[in-house]
Design a protein around this motif. Structure first.
Motif, PDB file in Angstrom:
ATOM      1  N   TYR A  33       0.853  -1.196   0.000  1.00  0.00           N
ATOM      2  CA  TYR A  33       0.000   0.000   0.000  1.00  0.00           C
ATOM      3  C   TYR A  33       0.885   1.241   0.000  1.00  0.00           C
ATOM      4  O   TYR A  33       1.742   1.386   0.862  1.00  0.00           O
ATOM      5  N   LYS A  35       0.945   5.554  -0.283  1.00  0.00           N
ATOM      6  CA  LYS A  35       0.033   6.704  -0.082  1.00  0.00           C
ATOM      7  C   LYS A  35      -0.038   7.620  -1.299  1.00  0.00           C
ATOM      8  O   LYS A  35      -1.033   8.286  -1.529  1.00  0.00           O
ATOM      9  N   LEU A  52      20.089  10.401  -7.313  1.00  0.00           N
ATOM     10  CA  LEU A  52      20.783   9.898  -6.127  1.00  0.00           C
ATOM     11  C   LEU A  52      22.101   9.266  -6.547  1.00  0.00           C
ATOM     12  O   LEU A  52      22.235   8.785  -7.675  1.00  0.00           O
ATOM     13  N   ALA A  53      23.058   9.246  -5.596  1.00  0.00           N
ATOM     14  CA  ALA A  53      24.306   8.524  -5.845  1.00  0.00           C
ATOM     15  C   ALA A  53      24.070   7.044  -5.526  1.00  0.00           C
ATOM     16  O   ALA A  53      23.628   6.695  -4.428  1.00  0.00           O
ATOM     17  N   LYS A 132      -3.190   5.607   2.169  1.00  0.00           N
ATOM     18  CA  LYS A 132      -2.259   6.001   3.227  1.00  0.00           C
ATOM     19  C   LYS A 132      -2.495   5.196   4.502  1.00  0.00           C
ATOM     20  O   LYS A 132      -3.628   5.096   4.984  1.00  0.00           O
ATOM     21  N   ASP A 165       7.900   2.726   5.019  1.00  0.00           N
ATOM     22  CA  ASP A 165       7.224   3.979   4.673  1.00  0.00           C
ATOM     23  C   ASP A 165       8.056   5.204   5.038  1.00  0.00           C
ATOM     24  O   ASP A 165       7.515   6.265   5.369  1.00  0.00           O
ATOM     25  N   ASP A 307      14.475   3.604   5.413  1.00  0.00           N
ATOM     26  CA  ASP A 307      14.482   4.853   6.174  1.00  0.00           C
ATOM     27  C   ASP A 307      13.531   4.808   7.376  1.00  0.00           C
ATOM     28  O   ASP A 307      13.740   5.534   8.352  1.00  0.00           O
TER      29      ASP A 307
END
Ligand code: FAD
Length: 465
Positions: A33, A35, A52-53, A132, A165, A307
């Motif tokens: 899922y 968002k 991004l690297a 979400k 997320d 993250d």
């Protein structure tokens, strides 16, 4: 373990889409899922680290899922840092003395889209957009969602829920707010934020500045960087304090001031940025921070990855690479057939957390290195020496940067310990005059190795193992 298990993944960003693909390949029933709308249909990238690297640890993850060649087509090699001084003079500082070692610039959207496409090729993987997650009941293994299209709310259950997320994770928030177990959480903001700008291509998709480098304009307490895109443009990022120094995000509040700042500090970049004011005024200023937490899992029900578990500042170019490496490490634990999810989550966290803590700390170190030290004479001397050592002794010497970026089979913590000791050894010996760039390189290598070993031993005695 039973492959008919239902796995719910929250977030179809870089980590979630790779995880869905890998678990799909392993035969699990996977539902994701996300968002936001499907990024393959709507452009949602503006102002949010467009490129991004991408380096060895990320490439290793692509190999695991069989996408190495397809990803290569999205990459622009960057062989080194191109440093720009205030007068517009430049010098290239290679990332490694070994020619085959370089990093790549890659489009976030392009890479995410590829991973989504590949995941969806598996009948056992389903991805839903515009949904979400509001909260997770980690005791019941259920998640509450808001459907942005129908405006309704619904609850989903699963055998396990994995939260990928991102830095503002809803699963992590539920752990924290739930107060059902001892959950440690820290979020440390830098006093600096970032804003994305751009250098557009010349006519005919040509690059306005050297294509194959990560450009840096280091200015002590702030800096500008630029990474190339396939269409001939560069994504430029300004890292600057919110409220300290002569110029900061809070006081750059008129076009005149923004132009004055760029004219004074980045005149050569400004000459390539006729669109500066438009970008500056339209793109958001965003915060940078480090998130650490533990535990990452609740029993065998839920787990944080990417993250969501360990957001880091972007200065080592490793956040995405580390999140991809999470999937590689998780996959290894699955191979060990531990029999139940709790044992799997525990084993994964035990082996992985020390490494994501290490890369978080290294990323903070690199913030200071990039904005300040790269232009410092002793640092330049050290880099020159390291390049020469890597070139002459490719199998015997690797700098801290190489250990972290190009040695994907060495874990981040080992790379940090060895790399820091090596840095200390070289900088001390250079400033004490114990080694000199004109000395015999074999002799220097011997001295550096001996001194590094002694520092590592001393740190062990000090309990810093
Ligand atoms: P994200 O990419 O943040 O994905 C999370 C996903 O979850 C998103 O799609 C989001 O929409 C979705 N989501 C969030 N909340 C919910 C919810 N409640 N319900 C459902 N879905 C939700 N890393 C590098 O390796 N190299 C770099 O050069 C680099 N540069 C960077 C530059 C900047 C300025 C920044 C900020 C980061 C940079 N990073 C870099 C780090 C990298 O962006 C992250 O580490 C990476 O995106 C982590 O992937 P992720 O999937 O865990 O999280």
């Amino acid at each position: 373990m039973d492959k008919q298990q239902n796995i719910l993944i929250i977030g179809a960003g870089l980590c979630g889409s790779l995880l869905a693909l890998r678990l799909g390949q392993r035969g699990y029933n996977v539902t994701v899922y996300e968002k936001r709308p499907d990024l393959r249909k709507v452009d949602i990238s503006a102002g949010r680290s467009i490129n991004l690297a991408f380096s060895n640890r990320g490439i290793k993850a692509m190999k695991l899922v069989g996408l190495e060649e397809q990803v290569k087509a999205l990459c622009i090699p960057m062989n080194g840092r191109m440093i720009h001084d205030v007068k517009g003079n430049t010098f290239l500082s290679n990332y490694s003395g070994r020619e085959h070692e370089y990093i790549n610039s890659i489009s976030r959207g392009g890479l995410n889209a590829l991973l989504l496409d590949e995941a969806e090729k598996h009948d056992n993987v389903t991805i839903h957009f515009n949904k979400k997650c509001k909260s997770v009941n980690f005791e019941k293994t259920t998640a509450l969602f808001k459907d942005y299209e129908s405006k309704s709310e619904f609850v989903e259950d699963a055998d396990v829920i994995i939260g990928t997320d991102g830095a503002g994770s809803s699963l992590r928030k539920s752990y924290y707010l739930g107060k059902k177990f001892l959950f440690s959480f820290s979020q440390d903001y830098l006093s600096h934020g970032y804003k994305e700008l751009s250098i557009l291509p010349k006519r005919g998709d040509d690059y306005r500045i050297f294509k194959n480098a990560l450009h840096i304009w280091p200015r002590g307490s702030f800096m500008l960087i630029a990474l190339p895109n396939l269409d001939g443009s560069f994504t430029v990022t300004l890292f600057l304090s919110y409220d300290e120094g002569e110029y900061n995000f809070n006081n750059l509040n008129t076009d005149k001031k923004v132009l004055e700042f760029f004219k004074k500090e980045f005149p050569d970049a400004l000459a390539q940025m006729p669109n500066l004011l438009e970008d500056f005024n339209n793109n958001p200023t965003s915060a940078l921070g480090t998130v650490k937490c533990s535990p990452w899992h609740y029993k065998g029900n839920t787990l944080l990855m990417g993250d969501a578990a360990h957001a880091i500042v972007p200065f080592y170019g490793q956040g995405m690479n580390a999140s991809f490496e999470d999937v590689v490490e998780f996959d290894k634990v699955l191979d060990a057939n531990l029999g139940n999810w709790e044992a799997i989550f525990k084993a994964y966290e035990n082996s992985r957390k020390k490494d994501t803590d290490a890369i978080a700390d290294l990323a903070i170190d690199n913030f200071y290195e990039m904005r300040d030290h790269v232009a410092n004479p002793i640092f330049k001397e050290k880099r020159k020496l390291e390049m020469a050592l890597e070139k002459q002794f490719p199998n015997e010497y690797a700098s801290k940067y190489s250990l972290v970026t190009f040695n994907e089979d060495l874990d981040y913590r080992e790379a940090m310990l060895k790399g820091r000791a090596q840095d200390k050894a070289i900088l001390n010996m250079l400033s004490d005059g114990d080694i000199d760039l004109n000395d015999d390189l074999k002799l220097i290598l011997g001295k550096v190795q001996k001194e590094t070993q002694e520092i590592l031993e001393k740190d062990k005695i000090a309990g810093l193992k």
